[in-house]
Design a protein around this motif. Structure first.
Motif, PDB file in Angstrom:
ATOM      1  N   SER A  39     -14.125   7.104   3.182  1.00  0.00           N
ATOM      2  CA  SER A  39     -14.497   5.758   2.711  1.00  0.00           C
ATOM      3  C   SER A  39     -14.515   5.667   1.188  1.00  0.00           C
ATOM      4  CB  SER A  39     -15.856   5.366   3.276  1.00  0.00           C
ATOM      5  OG  SER A  39     -16.853   6.269   2.828  1.00  0.00           O
ATOM      6  N   HIS A  54      -5.229  12.095   2.351  1.00  0.00           N
ATOM      7  CA  HIS A  54      -5.772  10.841   2.872  1.00  0.00           C
ATOM      8  C   HIS A  54      -5.000  10.392   4.111  1.00  0.00           C
ATOM      9  CE1 HIS A  54      -8.281   7.361   2.037  1.00  0.00           C
ATOM     10  NE2 HIS A  54      -7.253   6.554   2.281  1.00  0.00           N
ATOM     11  N   SER A 104     -11.086   4.581   5.384  1.00  0.00           N
ATOM     12  CA  SER A 104     -10.817   4.144   4.028  1.00  0.00           C
ATOM     13  C   SER A 104     -11.494   2.809   3.720  1.00  0.00           C
ATOM     14  CB  SER A 104      -9.306   4.104   3.806  1.00  0.00           C
ATOM     15  OG  SER A 104      -9.018   4.432   2.471  1.00  0.00           O
ATOM     16  N   ARG A 105     -10.760   1.724   3.455  1.00  0.00           N
ATOM     17  CA  ARG A 105     -11.459   0.474   3.135  1.00  0.00           C
ATOM     18  C   ARG A 105     -12.343   0.037   4.306  1.00  0.00           C
ATOM     19  NH1 ARG A 105      -6.027  -2.395   1.673  1.00  0.00           N
ATOM     20  NH2 ARG A 105      -5.736  -0.223   1.085  1.00  0.00           N
ATOM     21  N   TRP A 113     -12.544  -7.320  -2.948  1.00  0.00           N
ATOM     22  CA  TRP A 113     -13.313  -6.484  -2.025  1.00  0.00           C
ATOM     23  C   TRP A 113     -14.828  -6.551  -2.251  1.00  0.00           C
ATOM     24  CZ3 TRP A 113     -10.612  -1.007  -1.471  1.00  0.00           C
ATOM     25  CH2 TRP A 113      -9.415  -1.177  -0.761  1.00  0.00           C
ATOM     26  N   GLU A 127     -11.496   7.891  -7.658  1.00  0.00           N
ATOM     27  CA  GLU A 127     -11.387   6.464  -7.983  1.00  0.00           C
ATOM     28  C   GLU A 127     -12.664   5.964  -8.663  1.00  0.00           C
ATOM     29  OE1 GLU A 127     -10.943   3.917  -4.554  1.00  0.00           O
ATOM     30  OE2 GLU A 127      -9.840   2.430  -5.745  1.00  0.00           O
ATOM     31  N   ILE A 140     -11.260   0.428  -8.937  1.00  0.00           N
ATOM     32  CA  ILE A 140     -11.295  -0.289  -7.654  1.00  0.00           C
ATOM     33  C   ILE A 140     -11.451  -1.795  -7.865  1.00  0.00           C
ATOM     34  CG2 ILE A 140     -13.770  -0.209  -6.985  1.00  0.00           C
ATOM     35  CD1 ILE A 140     -12.785   0.795  -4.233  1.00  0.00           C
ATOM     36  N   PHE A 186      -8.610  -4.207  -6.565  1.00  0.00           N
ATOM     37  CA  PHE A 186      -9.029  -4.952  -5.369  1.00  0.00           C
ATOM     38  C   PHE A 186     -10.195  -5.894  -5.710  1.00  0.00           C
ATOM     39  CE2 PHE A 186      -7.531  -0.697  -4.082  1.00  0.00           C
ATOM     40  CZ  PHE A 186      -6.453  -1.038  -3.271  1.00  0.00           C
ATOM     41  N   TRP A 239      -9.232  11.514  -4.527  1.00  0.00           N
ATOM     42  CA  TRP A 239      -9.360  10.087  -4.866  1.00  0.00           C
ATOM     43  C   TRP A 239     -10.594   9.492  -4.175  1.00  0.00           C
ATOM     44  CZ3 TRP A 239      -7.636   6.999  -8.446  1.00  0.00           C
ATOM     45  CH2 TRP A 239      -7.522   5.624  -8.256  1.00  0.00           C
ATOM     46  N   LYS A 269     -15.591   1.912   4.449  1.00  0.00           N
ATOM     47  CA  LYS A 269     -16.631   1.292   3.623  1.00  0.00           C
ATOM     48  C   LYS A 269     -17.349   0.223   4.462  1.00  0.00           C
ATOM     49  CE  LYS A 269     -13.182   1.291  -0.222  1.00  0.00           C
ATOM     50  NZ  LYS A 269     -13.050   2.605  -0.727  1.00  0.00           N
ATOM     51  N   LEU A 298       0.834  -1.199   0.000  1.00  0.00           N
ATOM     52  CA  LEU A 298       0.000   0.000   0.000  1.00  0.00           C
ATOM     53  C   LEU A 298       0.872   1.254   0.000  1.00  0.00           C
ATOM     54  CD1 LEU A 298      -2.942   1.073   0.324  1.00  0.00           C
ATOM     55  CD2 LEU A 298      -2.512   1.117   2.771  1.00  0.00           C
ATOM     56  N   PHE A 326      -6.001  -1.484   8.912  1.00  0.00           N
ATOM     57  CA  PHE A 326      -5.149  -2.430   8.189  1.00  0.00           C
ATOM     58  C   PHE A 326      -3.888  -2.782   8.961  1.00  0.00           C
ATOM     59  CE2 PHE A 326      -3.079   1.325   6.904  1.00  0.00           C
ATOM     60  CZ  PHE A 326      -3.936   2.120   6.153  1.00  0.00           C
TER      61      PHE A 326
HETATM   62  C1  GCU Z   1      -6.881   2.504  -1.996  1.00  0.00           C
HETATM   63  C2  GCU Z   1      -8.249   2.307  -2.611  1.00  0.00           C
HETATM   64  C3  GCU Z   1      -9.351   3.019  -1.816  1.00  0.00           C
HETATM   65  C4  GCU Z   1      -9.238   2.653  -0.346  1.00  0.00           C
HETATM   66  C5  GCU Z   1      -7.820   2.904   0.136  1.00  0.00           C
HETATM   67  C6  GCU Z   1      -7.538   2.487   1.584  1.00  0.00           C
HETATM   68  O1  GCU Z   1      -6.488   3.833  -2.170  1.00  0.00           O
HETATM   69  O2  GCU Z   1      -8.188   2.780  -3.915  1.00  0.00           O
HETATM   70  O3  GCU Z   1     -10.631   2.679  -2.295  1.00  0.00           O
HETATM   71  O4  GCU Z   1     -10.202   3.336   0.387  1.00  0.00           O
HETATM   72  O5  GCU Z   1      -6.912   2.159  -0.647  1.00  0.00           O
HETATM   73  O6  GCU Z   1      -8.190   1.635   2.123  1.00  0.00           O
HETATM   74  O7  GCU Z   1      -6.589   3.030   2.134  1.00  0.00           O
END
Ligand code: GCU
Length: 422
Positions: free
Chosen positions: A286, A401, A262-263, A312, A300, A305, A309, A353, A266, A6, A142
């Protein structure tokens, strides 16, 4: 170490390419397109327009939940059981005065006649001293549990990596902010909230091949394969598992707030849309597949995406790679399913993004459902008039971000406005 790919992608993207252009761009502070269409209460497929709260809860909500699963996230299990295999107190005085406990967990999933089970995974929980029923902030990141709640007694498998420590943490916090790996737990506890965390990759790895294999294994029996869930849904289900474990000995009803960046932002939204026990959500940046609308998408794209991914989402999401303009379901429906519970959508102006404007327009799109419940809903006409007491609260700060030093104070303002001494 899972964070390296990442980091490399982001650092490379900052140096060149379309993401760099986006990072240097600013999100408009006024809605730069129409709010979500079709109107959230308008007819949906063959269903008539919604004119009452009863019609919303009885008729529309189940249809939207099915559409979200069929088109974007894949299907949750029909039913499941969580087993607490072990539970122990690790420290009576952790993080400046909290009780730290660890749960060892496993879940059995039922899809039709089939049963499968997760790997063993763990949950760590720290509760303010003397307040066993404090509202709980449920955190997934993460980074592993031992980075979210750094404490030497937390179980960590022998070969486990992590985000914490040394140069990796230094670089990561430099790029993504002070709180990217480790929230300010002492402060959160002192303000009256418990913190619980799992490392979602312990049961649904965030890797293309390994993640897909685990997800398929967990959803075996579901045919065809295009109905299998994606990792965003599995991690969303993770929030429900956390509540199941915490509820087993709850002395009184508690508030549970799903928190994710972020992920996991979501997943935090999806979890609340499907689990009514979640009393509120903090979903930070998100973006696509989270709060940001698929139609008129900036930043994005759906295509980007699902290519990067594929594990996902449901396979069906690929249908909208052309732009999503023909999608009946969209992310304002996801937000509307959470009404009337409080939601904070966190954003940053240069995080184009994640499409902050699209998230604001989704909130505008969901707002009529909050009003249907008699809630005030969204209390701002532009992106930067922060109103933490609103049930649809939208926060935007300068910068990019990540989870930076201004973010947690804003999150705590929102929590205090809605959950403290309720
Ligand atoms: C990437 C992805 C995003 C996500 C991000 C994250 O940038 O494109 O959709 O939210 O990772 O989880 O940090």
């Amino acid at each position: 170490m899972k964070i390296w790919p990442l980091l490399i992608v982001v650092i490379a993207a900052l140096g060149a390419g379309s993401c760099a252009k986006l990072t240097l761009a600013w999100a408009d502070l006024i809605p730069d397109g129409p709010a979500a269409r079709p109107e959230v209460l308008a007819g949906f497929g063959s269903q008539a327009p919604i004119t009452s709260l009863e019609a919303w809860t009885e008729q529309r909500k189940p249809v939207l939940k099915d559409a979200l699963q069929a088109n974007i996230y894949g299907y949750f299990p029909d039913s499941y059981q969580l087993t607490v295999l072990d539970r122990k107190v690790l420290d009576e005085n952790a993080f400046g005065g909290g009780r730290l406990e660890e749960y060892k967990l496993r879940a059995q999933l039922h899809f039709g006649d089939e049963t499968s089970e997760t790997e063993i995974f763990y949950m760590d929980v720290v509760t303010p001293a003397g307040d066993p029923n404090a509202p709980v902030v449920l955190i997934q990141t993460f980074c592993p549990r031992w980075d979210t709640l750094p404490h030497p007694a937390i179980y960590r498998p022998e070969d486990a990596g992590g985000c914490g420590g040394g140069a990796v943490t230094g670089l990561m916090t430099y790029v993504f902010g002070r709180y990217i790996a480790t929230p300010p737990t002492e402060v959160i506890l002192a303000r009256g909230y418990a913190v619980a965390t799992i490392y979602p990759s312990e049961f649904a790895p965030d890797r293309k091949e390994k993640g897909l294999a685990a997800l398929k294994q967990m959803s075996r029996g579901l045919a065809p394969d295009n109905q299998r869930w994606g990792a965003i849904a599995a991690w969303a289900w993770g929030y429900s598992l956390m509540i199941d474990a915490l509820e087993q000995d709850a002395e009184a009803p508690r508030d549970y707030i799903s928190w994710g960046h972020s992920r996991y932002g979501k997943s935090a939204l999806l979890a609340a849309a499907f689990d009514e026990r979640i009393s509120g959500v903090i979903s930070h940046q998100s973006g696509t597949g989270g709060a940001s609308l698929n139609r008129q998408k900036k930043g994005e794209s759906v295509k980007a995406i699902i290519e990067t991914f594929p594990h996902w989402f449901a396979k069906a999401y690929a249908k909208y790679a052309g732009g999503g303009e023909d999608m009946l379901i969209d992310q304002h429906h996801l937000l509307a399913l959470i009404a009337p519970r409080p939601v904070l959508l966190g954003n940053a102006r240069r995080d184009v993004w994640s499409d902050p404007n699209g998230a604001f327009r989704a909130a505008l799109g969901a707002d009529p459902v909050y009003k249907l419940y008699g809630s005030q809903g969204l209390d701002q006409g532009r992106l930067d008039t922060w109103s933490p007491g609103a049930d649809l609260a939208y926060w935007i700060r300068p910068g990019t971000h990540g989870v930076v030093k201004e973010d947690w104070p804003a999150f705590l303002e929102f929590l205090d406005a809605h959950f403290l001494n309720k």
